[in-house]
Motif scaffolding. Structure first.
Motif, PDB file in Angstrom:
ATOM      1  N   SER A  39      -7.630   4.890 -12.356  1.00 35.68           N
ATOM      2  CA  SER A  39      -7.856   6.301 -12.038  1.00 35.68           C
ATOM      3  C   SER A  39      -6.555   6.936 -11.813  1.00 35.68           C
ATOM      4  O   SER A  39      -5.479   6.161 -11.272  1.00 35.68           O
ATOM      5  N   SER A  40      -6.714   8.414 -11.718  1.00 34.27           N
ATOM      6  CA  SER A  40      -4.996   8.760 -11.042  1.00 34.27           C
ATOM      7  C   SER A  40      -5.462   9.986 -10.198  1.00 34.27           C
ATOM      8  O   SER A  40      -6.664  10.679 -10.249  1.00 34.27           O
ATOM      9  N   MET A  41      -4.424  10.570  -9.493  1.00 37.41           N
ATOM     10  CA  MET A  41      -4.661  11.607  -8.549  1.00 37.41           C
ATOM     11  C   MET A  41      -3.376  12.414  -8.517  1.00 37.41           C
ATOM     12  O   MET A  41      -2.353  11.844  -8.356  1.00 37.41           O
ATOM     13  N   THR A  42      -3.392  13.772  -8.600  1.00 35.73           N
ATOM     14  CA  THR A  42      -2.158  14.476  -8.666  1.00 35.73           C
ATOM     15  C   THR A  42      -2.193  15.596  -7.361  1.00 35.73           C
ATOM     16  O   THR A  42      -3.470  16.053  -6.905  1.00 35.73           O
ATOM     17  N   GLY A  43      -1.250  15.555  -6.612  1.00 38.70           N
ATOM     18  CA  GLY A  43      -0.906  16.414  -5.403  1.00 38.70           C
ATOM     19  C   GLY A  43       0.348  16.386  -4.868  1.00 38.70           C
ATOM     20  O   GLY A  43       1.455  16.012  -5.496  1.00 38.70           O
ATOM     21  N   ILE A  44       0.493  17.234  -3.666  1.00 40.13           N
ATOM     22  CA  ILE A  44       1.690  17.210  -3.203  1.00 40.13           C
ATOM     23  C   ILE A  44       1.925  16.335  -1.954  1.00 40.13           C
ATOM     24  O   ILE A  44       0.814  16.131  -1.136  1.00 40.13           O
ATOM     25  N   VAL A  45       2.857  15.677  -1.817  1.00 35.53           N
ATOM     26  CA  VAL A  45       2.890  14.571  -0.965  1.00 35.53           C
ATOM     27  C   VAL A  45       3.175  15.495   0.498  1.00 35.53           C
ATOM     28  O   VAL A  45       4.039  16.082   0.698  1.00 35.53           O
ATOM     29  N   ALA A  46       2.069  15.427   1.725  1.00 32.94           N
ATOM     30  CA  ALA A  46       2.282  16.148   2.746  1.00 32.94           C
ATOM     31  C   ALA A  46       3.176  15.582   3.741  1.00 32.94           C
ATOM     32  O   ALA A  46       3.885  16.475   4.396  1.00 32.94           O
ATOM     33  N   VAL A  47       3.343  14.318   4.000  1.00 36.33           N
ATOM     34  CA  VAL A  47       4.062  13.698   4.982  1.00 36.33           C
ATOM     35  C   VAL A  47       4.576  12.104   4.256  1.00 36.33           C
ATOM     36  O   VAL A  47       3.708  11.711   3.479  1.00 36.33           O
ATOM     37  N   VAL A  48       5.944  12.106   4.430  1.00 41.14           N
ATOM     38  CA  VAL A  48       6.357  10.610   3.905  1.00 41.14           C
ATOM     39  C   VAL A  48       5.752   9.599   4.477  1.00 41.14           C
ATOM     40  O   VAL A  48       5.567   9.557   5.796  1.00 41.14           O
ATOM     41  N   PRO A  49       4.976   8.869   3.577  1.00 43.93           N
ATOM     42  CA  PRO A  49       4.125   7.520   4.229  1.00 43.93           C
ATOM     43  C   PRO A  49       5.277   6.620   4.934  1.00 43.93           C
ATOM     44  O   PRO A  49       6.475   6.509   4.525  1.00 43.93           O
ATOM     45  N   THR A  50       4.623   5.673   5.779  1.00 41.00           N
ATOM     46  CA  THR A  50       5.516   4.603   6.214  1.00 41.00           C
ATOM     47  C   THR A  50       4.573   3.362   6.209  1.00 41.00           C
ATOM     48  O   THR A  50       3.192   3.530   6.188  1.00 41.00           O
ATOM     49  N   VAL A  51       5.107   2.255   6.299  1.00 38.53           N
ATOM     50  CA  VAL A  51       4.475   1.139   6.218  1.00 38.53           C
ATOM     51  C   VAL A  51       4.290   0.658   7.677  1.00 38.53           C
ATOM     52  O   VAL A  51       5.356   0.773   8.405  1.00 38.53           O
ATOM     53  N   GLN A  52       3.095   0.086   7.934  1.00 44.63           N
ATOM     54  CA  GLN A  52       2.954  -0.125   9.418  1.00 44.63           C
ATOM     55  C   GLN A  52       1.823  -1.409   9.706  1.00 44.63           C
ATOM     56  O   GLN A  52       1.344  -1.670   8.534  1.00 44.63           O
ATOM     57  N   SER A  53       1.665  -1.674  10.636  1.00 48.76           N
ATOM     58  CA  SER A  53       0.818  -2.801  10.915  1.00 48.76           C
ATOM     59  C   SER A  53      -0.606  -2.328  11.095  1.00 48.76           C
ATOM     60  O   SER A  53      -0.914  -1.217  11.540  1.00 48.76           O
ATOM     61  N   PHE A  54      -1.697  -3.045  10.386  1.00 48.53           N
ATOM     62  CA  PHE A  54      -2.979  -2.881  10.396  1.00 48.53           C
ATOM     63  C   PHE A  54      -3.791  -4.180  10.550  1.00 48.53           C
ATOM     64  O   PHE A  54      -3.226  -5.318  10.355  1.00 48.53           O
ATOM     65  N   VAL A  55      -5.038  -3.944  10.643  1.00 52.78           N
ATOM     66  CA  VAL A  55      -5.847  -5.138  10.924  1.00 52.78           C
ATOM     67  C   VAL A  55      -6.875  -5.010   9.910  1.00 52.78           C
ATOM     68  O   VAL A  55      -7.562  -3.733   9.636  1.00 52.78           O
ATOM     69  N   ASP A  56      -7.269  -6.072   8.956  1.00 56.57           N
ATOM     70  CA  ASP A  56      -8.512  -5.784   8.230  1.00 56.57           C
ATOM     71  C   ASP A  56      -9.937  -6.332   8.711  1.00 56.57           C
ATOM     72  O   ASP A  56      -9.784  -6.465   9.875  1.00 56.57           O
ATOM     73  N   ALA A  57     -10.797  -6.149   8.033  1.00 56.52           N
ATOM     74  CA  ALA A  57     -12.202  -6.340   8.593  1.00 56.52           C
ATOM     75  C   ALA A  57     -12.140  -7.832   9.125  1.00 56.52           C
ATOM     76  O   ALA A  57     -13.473  -8.141   9.675  1.00 56.52           O
ATOM     77  N   HIS A  58     -11.654  -8.803   8.522  1.00 54.97           N
ATOM     78  CA  HIS A  58     -11.542 -10.142   9.136  1.00 54.97           C
ATOM     79  C   HIS A  58     -10.774 -10.455  10.173  1.00 54.97           C
ATOM     80  O   HIS A  58     -10.525 -11.747  10.962  1.00 54.97           O
ATOM     81  N   GLY A  59      -9.953  -9.247  10.756  1.00 53.86           N
ATOM     82  CA  GLY A  59      -9.059  -9.449  12.177  1.00 53.86           C
ATOM     83  C   GLY A  59      -7.637  -9.932  11.747  1.00 53.86           C
ATOM     84  O   GLY A  59      -7.040 -10.396  12.523  1.00 53.86           O
ATOM     85  N   THR A  60      -7.470  -9.960  10.489  1.00 54.57           N
ATOM     86  CA  THR A  60      -5.897 -10.387   9.887  1.00 54.57           C
ATOM     87  C   THR A  60      -5.211  -9.272   9.983  1.00 54.57           C
ATOM     88  O   THR A  60      -5.430  -8.032   9.654  1.00 54.57           O
ATOM     89  N   GLU A  61      -4.052  -9.486  10.622  1.00 49.83           N
ATOM     90  CA  GLU A  61      -2.988  -8.354  10.930  1.00 49.83           C
ATOM     91  C   GLU A  61      -2.037  -8.331   9.661  1.00 49.83           C
ATOM     92  O   GLU A  61      -1.522  -9.450   9.327  1.00 49.83           O
ATOM     93  N   GLY A  62      -1.554  -7.450   9.050  1.00 49.98           N
ATOM     94  CA  GLY A  62      -0.702  -7.366   8.115  1.00 49.98           C
ATOM     95  C   GLY A  62      -0.017  -5.935   7.926  1.00 49.98           C
ATOM     96  O   GLY A  62      -0.523  -5.245   8.788  1.00 49.98           O
ATOM     97  N   ILE A  63       0.337  -5.589   6.933  1.00 47.18           N
ATOM     98  CA  ILE A  63       0.983  -4.470   6.737  1.00 47.18           C
ATOM     99  C   ILE A  63       0.671  -3.574   5.379  1.00 47.18           C
ATOM    100  O   ILE A  63       0.053  -4.427   4.695  1.00 47.18           O
ATOM    101  N   ASN A  64       0.517  -2.405   5.584  1.00 47.16           N
ATOM    102  CA  ASN A  64      -0.129  -1.627   4.367  1.00 47.16           C
ATOM    103  C   ASN A  64       0.387  -0.174   4.844  1.00 47.16           C
ATOM    104  O   ASN A  64       1.410  -0.159   5.742  1.00 47.16           O
ATOM    105  N   GLY A  65       0.133   0.981   4.096  1.00 46.05           N
ATOM    106  CA  GLY A  65       0.779   2.370   4.399  1.00 46.05           C
ATOM    107  C   GLY A  65      -0.453   3.253   3.741  1.00 46.05           C
ATOM    108  O   GLY A  65      -1.162   2.835   2.740  1.00 46.05           O
ATOM    109  N   VAL A  66      -0.467   4.575   4.128  1.00 47.53           N
ATOM    110  CA  VAL A  66      -1.288   5.569   3.581  1.00 47.53           C
ATOM    111  C   VAL A  66      -0.389   6.889   3.331  1.00 47.53           C
ATOM    112  O   VAL A  66       0.539   7.052   4.071  1.00 47.53           O
ATOM    113  N   VAL A  67      -0.452   7.332   2.222  1.00 50.89           N
ATOM    114  CA  VAL A  67       0.215   8.500   1.856  1.00 50.89           C
ATOM    115  C   VAL A  67      -1.036   9.811   1.749  1.00 50.89           C
ATOM    116  O   VAL A  67      -2.077   9.553   1.139  1.00 50.89           O
TER     117      VAL A  67
END
Length: 102
Positions: A39-67
């Motif tokens: 799929s695809s999505m079209t839009g305007i970037v509201a804020v420059v995303p950053t990569v940061q630390s997150f935790v998944d459902a299993h408690g594993t800490e790692g990196i991801n980001g959101v725009v």
């Protein structure tokens, strides 16, 4: 934004790819993001995303980001897109480095 993410990344190659995407998603840029699911999505970037630390459902800490994408023609619409779901960014305007929203 919460500290939980569906997917987190710990390997250097994936983290480097996420960081490269941040460089493509400049403030106020109009983009079409092509997602891994086809799929695809079209839009305007509201804020420059950053990569940061997150935790998944299993408690594993790692990196991801959101725009966050918005659309001036649809004021009630916005989308939060996890960086690791983006396959490709297509630029639809000339914003290369972004402009201040202030």
């Amino acid at each position: 934004m919460g500290r939980e993410a569906d997917t987190v990344h710990t390997d250097p190659g994936s983290i480097q790819r996420l960081q490269a995407l941040v460089g493509e998603l400049r403030d106020n840029a109009k983009v079409r993001v092509h997602l891994r699911d086809g799929s695809s999505m079209t839009g305007i970037v509201a804020v420059v995303p950053t990569v940061q630390s997150f935790v998944d459902a299993h408690g594993t800490e790692g990196i991801n980001g959101v725009v966050k994408l918005i659309d001036n023609d649809r004021p009630d619409w916005s989308a939060m897109v996890s960086l690791d779901t983006i396959f490709r960014v297509e630029h639809l305007d000339s914003v290369a480095y972004g402009t201040s929203q202030t």
